[in-house]
Design a protein around this motif. Structure first.
Motif, PDB file in Angstrom:
ATOM      1  N   GLU A  21       1.051  -1.140   0.186  1.00 52.04           N
ATOM      2  CA  GLU A  21      -0.102   0.136   0.054  1.00 52.04           C
ATOM      3  C   GLU A  21       0.839   1.337  -0.004  1.00 52.04           C
ATOM      4  OE1 GLU A  21      -4.230  -1.029   2.416  1.00 52.04           O
ATOM      5  OE2 GLU A  21      -2.277  -0.816   3.416  1.00 52.04           O
ATOM      6  N   LYS A  37      -1.626  -5.187   1.520  1.00 60.05           N
ATOM      7  CA  LYS A  37      -3.007  -5.731   1.532  1.00 60.05           C
ATOM      8  C   LYS A  37      -2.839  -7.082   0.983  1.00 60.05           C
ATOM      9  CE  LYS A  37      -4.211  -2.435  -2.099  1.00 60.05           C
ATOM     10  NZ  LYS A  37      -4.951  -1.417  -2.576  1.00 60.05           N
ATOM     11  N   TYR A  39      -4.874 -10.222  -1.081  1.00 60.73           N
ATOM     12  CA  TYR A  39      -5.890 -10.673  -2.009  1.00 60.73           C
ATOM     13  C   TYR A  39      -5.960 -12.316  -1.751  1.00 60.73           C
ATOM     14  CZ  TYR A  39      -6.180  -5.992  -3.815  1.00 60.73           C
ATOM     15  OH  TYR A  39      -6.210  -4.619  -4.063  1.00 60.73           O
ATOM     16  N   LYS A  45     -10.430  -8.836  -2.300  1.00 62.96           N
ATOM     17  CA  LYS A  45      -9.526  -8.192  -1.278  1.00 62.96           C
ATOM     18  C   LYS A  45      -9.870  -9.004   0.106  1.00 62.96           C
ATOM     19  CE  LYS A  45      -9.725  -3.866  -0.185  1.00 62.96           C
ATOM     20  NZ  LYS A  45      -9.651  -2.464   0.075  1.00 62.96           N
ATOM     21  N   ASN A  48      -6.435  -5.093   4.602  1.00 63.53           N
ATOM     22  CA  ASN A  48      -5.622  -4.330   4.511  1.00 63.53           C
ATOM     23  C   ASN A  48      -4.985  -3.585   5.587  1.00 63.53           C
ATOM     24  OD1 ASN A  48      -7.929  -2.899   5.071  1.00 63.53           O
ATOM     25  ND2 ASN A  48      -7.709  -1.491   3.456  1.00 63.53           N
TER      26      ASN A  48
END
Length: 78
Positions: A21, A37, A39, A45, A48
């Protein structure tokens, strides 16, 4: 998505993708830190705002669920 280094084992094991990020400065501690973050294998997602250690803890905490998602995605591809 920004590429990250050092997460290849977690990405391979759990089927996750870890994305940076960015680096953030905290004026209270006078330090910079990078956050990430996650996934899941189905490209949703997962979480995060995690530190490097936080990424590992999150994957270990939710290992069963992440592995189930990875398995479903892999079986759908074949």
């Amino acid at each position: 998505m920004n590429e990250t280094r050092g997460f290849k084992t977690l990405e391979k094991r759990y089927g996750v993708k870890v994305v940076s990020e960015g680096v953030h400065f905290n004026p209270l501690t006078n330090r910079t830190s990078e956050t990430f973050k996650i996934y899941s294998a189905d490209r949703c997602k997962w979480e995060n705002g995690l530190s490097r250690a936080g990424v590992k803890k999150e994957c270990e905490k939710w290992a069963r669920q992440l592995l189930e998602i990875k398995e479903k995605v892999e079986s759908a591809r074949s």
